[in-house]
Write a protein that holds these residues in place. Structure first.
Motif, PDB file in Angstrom:
ATOM      1  N   THR A 761       0.845  -1.190   0.000  1.00 53.06           N
ATOM      2  CA  THR A 761       0.000   0.000   0.000  1.00 53.06           C
ATOM      3  C   THR A 761       0.882   1.242   0.000  1.00 53.06           C
ATOM      4  O   THR A 761       1.829   1.345   0.795  1.00 53.06           O
ATOM      5  N   TYR A 762       0.578   2.159  -0.904  1.00 54.91           N
ATOM      6  CA  TYR A 762       1.341   3.392  -1.037  1.00 54.91           C
ATOM      7  C   TYR A 762       0.404   4.583  -0.923  1.00 54.91           C
ATOM      8  O   TYR A 762      -0.751   4.534  -1.364  1.00 54.91           O
ATOM      9  N   TYR A 776       4.627   7.536   0.348  1.00 55.67           N
ATOM     10  CA  TYR A 776       4.833   6.981   1.675  1.00 55.67           C
ATOM     11  C   TYR A 776       4.334   5.540   1.724  1.00 55.67           C
ATOM     12  O   TYR A 776       3.454   5.143   0.960  1.00 55.67           O
ATOM     13  N   SER A 777       4.889   4.788   2.653  1.00 52.58           N
ATOM     14  CA  SER A 777       4.397   3.439   2.922  1.00 52.58           C
ATOM     15  C   SER A 777       3.178   3.510   3.822  1.00 52.58           C
ATOM     16  O   SER A 777       2.858   4.563   4.390  1.00 52.58           O
ATOM     17  N   ALA A 779       3.010   2.419   6.641  1.00 50.44           N
ATOM     18  CA  ALA A 779       3.490   2.704   7.997  1.00 50.44           C
ATOM     19  C   ALA A 779       3.795   4.181   8.205  1.00 50.44           C
ATOM     20  O   ALA A 779       4.216   4.582   9.288  1.00 50.44           O
ATOM     21  N   GLY A 780       3.591   4.984   7.169  1.00 48.75           N
ATOM     22  CA  GLY A 780       3.829   6.418   7.295  1.00 48.75           C
ATOM     23  C   GLY A 780       5.258   6.834   7.054  1.00 48.75           C
ATOM     24  O   GLY A 780       5.660   7.950   7.401  1.00 48.75           O
ATOM     25  N   LYS A 781       6.074   5.975   6.426  1.00 51.40           N
ATOM     26  CA  LYS A 781       7.479   6.291   6.148  1.00 51.40           C
ATOM     27  C   LYS A 781       7.646   6.716   4.694  1.00 51.40           C
ATOM     28  O   LYS A 781       7.131   6.050   3.787  1.00 51.40           O
ATOM     29  N   LEU A 782       8.353   7.815   4.499  1.00 50.47           N
ATOM     30  CA  LEU A 782       8.650   8.267   3.140  1.00 50.47           C
ATOM     31  C   LEU A 782       9.598   7.268   2.484  1.00 50.47           C
ATOM     32  O   LEU A 782      10.627   6.896   3.054  1.00 50.47           O
ATOM     33  N   LEU A 783       9.256   6.810   1.278  1.00 51.69           N
ATOM     34  CA  LEU A 783      10.125   5.866   0.581  1.00 51.69           C
ATOM     35  C   LEU A 783      11.440   6.539   0.233  1.00 51.69           C
ATOM     36  O   LEU A 783      11.489   7.727  -0.099  1.00 51.69           O
TER      37      LEU A 783
END
Length: 822
Positions: A761-762, A776-777, A779-783
């Motif tokens: 999921t993006y 972002y992933s 999990a809320g992390k910027l790729l």
């Protein structure tokens, strides 16, 4: 450069030596090195319970870089399986020398102390040992498994060579007498493996060879996934050598990697704190006087100069310490040309300026264009090269952004006088300079795809330079950030009217691109960037294009509405009968497509003001749908929401009425409250319907019709999006993904989008002032690798074959860009 060659070869073949600190006394190994070696390796004493020779062989076989060369003649000669050397057993220091007496000949010479048990022949099968005499000198010709080696002992030194002539020369005393060689060999070594490299005929770039220095000594470390080295280089006072041009200059920080595209084949960076002194030193090296030419004031505001080698041409970069002053100095040479991705590219009228000033550090390049990226002023030979650098910079796909570069940089100093990068296909080339044509061609043909990068730097200090080298393998952990790369960018004939979308290709199982330009021309573009067809639609598409499988056979079609028609087009650009359906009254909302049971028995909802027309897959009005007309115009397209085993059709009117209907258009949930609908669609959150009003109130409606209101303390730039278990909100620059806060830079952002591709999921948003795409992933992390350049919302899918994720975005006014993620 050849230093790098030597190193990397030391890297890639080897045998090293280590002798005690050299002297002129008889019996020292260093006194028996043949004349004019290109590199001498030192193997240290025994360590770790093994001889230095055995340790080296173990390191060679476990190093992934060196192992790539096991099919070549040099590696075969030096490996533990070599017929002669595999019978050598010694714990004494040893030397291994490489000479190239002619262009077609490479000679290997091995030196160590003659000790009992060094070379025991009793158990060797298929051997022949003959004694030869030459000018009262005795030597042995040893043949083992058809391999011939010549050996002798002199003053307790065992000498073995692949050349009878070279061995004879050594026995006659014709050895390397250069005092600088003896001096650098006497430097105390800290490694089990050291390389002494001749730099008298060194290629800087593009086969331009110069007298760079006299000798370089490098302590090499062989790791399973890397080769690193530290050492010193010495230049001769009496002969002009390029390293000496940095005498008296203070090394500055090397920042060129910030603008080197990852597809570059190589780059060179040199720094200075005094432009006039560097210019005078280069003049002396070239044999000219200070009065022969004058330094251009442009270079007084610069402290780093770089040369980047690209397939599209070379580029020269100046890092300015005062960009305003540098720009003023350039003005007399430039005129307006064009713009690319909001960067002005100008023509440059002084193509010989850099070669005249900095040769031989910069040679054989004639820049014709110039542009500015932050404090770098970049001059390129072609517009294509300029666009390559700008694209990489905007996309965060420059060398400095790569994980493998960050890891490799721990072995480098932040500042140096000269820094040389070899990248991609040029890495094998740096190894082949030591050998004859046959061996060199074998090395050039080796693929080092996991070693796309090597760097060597020189930092001048008094009468010598510190040297660092690194060549590190790329693993899945050290790949470029996120593995993101630009798959293609394509300029259309006219400006884009719509945001580009992805469209499934059943043949390739990848994604093509569909987009409309301002002339209303519709394009289908392959994932390689080829225009498959264009079609004139006559008017703009209302909303977006839907992908459907009308015939339920896996072959997809494009469904969309214009102001006066409903179109279904196959992937060849042909209309699917009975479409298009034309209307007298205008279509006022985007097409809505319902697939109630996920069985491709579609219902198509067309909105015309207050009216809703529902069509089936045959283009016929669905007579059983009883909702025909609202009391006021629809402010959002009709929407299908499925909760549990129930279907709901949601219709929002301009007068604030919300209809929640069943499949046949009858009211399923009675709503008495009126709402001030915003542009945000009605959302599903858990078992509730959610309306975000213009007044920033969140209205939650249960399936029984109960309404709960919540005043949101948010800005007017608030977005709310839910897809499955993923909930996303954006309040100005505050992005929350399932409650996790990701604070974006201040700017103007598109509504967030949620994509599920390849089970991942993006979440994406685009900042439309700086033209930056963020992904972002869940999990809320910027790729890693983001943001990249883009001027619109994205559409995301997967690529063919590799199964990687891909997304499409608008670039410049006429530009379509597709990126891939590993």
């Amino acid at each position: 450069m050849k230093c790098l060659k030597n190193i990397c070869w030391g890297i890639a073949v080897l045998f090293l030596w280590s002798c005690d600190n050299a002297s002129t006394s008889s019996g020292k190994l260093i006194d028996y090195v043949p004349e004019n070696p290109v590199v001498v390796f030192k193997i240290s004493n025994a360590s770790g319970g093994k001889t230095g020779f055995e340790t080296l062989q173990r390191d060679i076989t476990t190093n992934s870089l060196l192992s790539a060369f096991k099919s070549t003649n040099p590696y075969s000669f030096l490996s533990e399986k070599t017929a002669f050397l595999k019978y050598i057993s010694t714990s004494q220091p040893s030397l291994f020398c490489i000479n190239t007496p002619t262009d077609s000949t490479t000679v290997f010479t091995f030196l160590t102390k003659d000790v009992p048990g060094l070379f025991v022949t009793d158990s060797i099968k298929n051997k022949t040992i003959e004694t030869l005499h030459y000018n009262k000198l005795a030597m042995q010709r040893i043949t083992i498994d058809d391999q011939i080696t010549f050996a002798a002992v002199k003053d307790s030194v065992f000498i073995a060579s692949s050349s009878q002539f070279v061995l004879q020369q050594i026995l006659e005393g014709k050895t390397e007498k250069d005092p600088l060689f003896k001096k650098i060999a006497a430097i105390k070594n800290t490694s089990e493996l050291t390389a002494l490299i001749s730099n008298k005929n060194t290629p800087i770039s593009d086969s331009v060879r110069v007298n760079f220095a006299s000798w370089t000594a490098l302590d090499l470390e062989l790791f399973p996934d890397a080769v690193t080295a530290t050492g010193v280089a010495i230049a001769r006072d009496t002969v002009p050598q390029l390293l000496s041009v940095f005498e008296g200059l203070v090394p500055r920080q090397n920042d060129l990697a910030q603008i080197i595209p990852t597809e570059a084949s190589g780059a060179l960076s040199f720094t200075y704190n005094d432009a006039s002194l560097l210019f005078d030193n280069l003049q002396k090296f070239r044999g000219k006087t200070a009065s022969d030419s004058i330094l251009d004031p442009l270079f007084e505001s610069v402290n780093e100069v770089g040369l980047i080698q690209l397939a599209a041409g070379k580029a020269i970069a100046l890092k300015s310490i005062d960009p305003i002053l540098t720009e003023e100095s350039i003005l007399k040479y430039v005129s307006e040309k064009s713009s690319f991705r909001e960067v002005d590219i100008k023509t440059f009228s002084e193509p010989t300026l850099f070669t005249t000033t900095f040769a031989p550090l910069i040679q054989k390049t004639t820049p014709a264009f110039v542009f500015q990226l932050e404090n770098f002023f970049v001059f390129t030979e072609t517009e294509s090269a300029a666009e390559t650098i700008i694209t990489a910079f905007k996309n965060n796909s420059c060398l400095s952004k790569m994980n493998f570069f960050e890891e490799a940089s721990t072995h480098l100093s932040t500042s140096s006088s000269l820094l040389i990068y070899k990248m991609n296909s040029t890495v094998p080339e740096v190894l082949s300079g030591f050998f004859n044509a046959t061996s060199a061609s074998q090395i050039d043909n080796i693929s080092l795809k996991n070693y796309p990068f090597a760097a060597i730097q020189f930092s001048y200090d008094r009468d010598f330079a510190h040297v660092n080298l690194v060549c590190k393998e790329i693993t899945t952990r050290t790949q470029s950030p996120g593995g993101i790369s630009q798959q293609f960018n394509l300029l259309l004939d006219s400006k884009l009217l719509s945001e580009p979308q992805l469209f499934s290709n059943h043949r390739t199982r990848g994604q093509d691109v569909v987009v409309q330009d301002i002339t209303n021309k519709l394009y289908l573009i392959s994932e390689s960037g080829k225009i498959l067809w264009t079609k004139n639609i006559l008017s703009p598409i209302v909303g977006s294009v839907h992908e459907i499988d009308l015939l339920r056979n896996g072959k997809k079609q494009l469904a969309f509405t214009t102001k006066n028609a409903f179109h279904v087009i196959d992937r060849n650009g042909k209309p699917v009968g009975p479409f298009p359906i034309k209307f007298n009254d205008p279509v006022t909302q985007p097409l809505a497509v319902f697939d109630y049971d996920n069985n491709r028995k579609y219902r198509f909802a067309i909105t015309q003001g207050k009216n809703v027309l529902l069509y089936d897959s045959q283009g016929k009005i669905v007579k059983g749908f009883t909702f025909k007309k609202a009391a006021s115009a629809l402010v959002l397209p009709p929407e299908h929401i499925r909760m549990g085993n129930k279907d709901y059709v949601v219709i929002a009117e301009e007068n604030g009425t919300l209809h929640i209907l069943n499949r046949v258009g009858s009211s399923r949930i009675a709503i008495s409250k009126k709402f001030q609908f915003s542009d945000l669609p009605i959302a599903e959150e858990g078992s509730d319907f959610v309306v975000i009003t213009k007044a920033n109130t969140k209205e939650s409606i249960s399936q029984s019709g109960k309404i709960t209101s919540q005043k949101l303390n948010v800005s007017n730039n608030y977005y709310f999006k839910v897809s499955g278990s993923t909930k996303v909100t954006l309040d100005d620059n505050m992005l929350r993904i399932n409650g996790a806060l990701a604070e974006l830079p201040f700017g103007m952002y598109t509504p967030p989008k949620i994509f599920t591709v390849n089970r991942n999921t993006y979440i994406s948003v685009t900042e439309i002032q700086e033209n930056k795409v963020y992904i972002y992933s869940k999990a809320g992390k910027l790729l890693q690798g983001f943001p990249v350049y883009g001027a619109s919302s994205i559409d995301m899918g997967n690529t063919s074959g590799s199964g990687n994720s891909a997304f499409v975005v608008k670039g410049a006014d006429k530009e379509v860009i597709v990126y891939t993620l590993q």
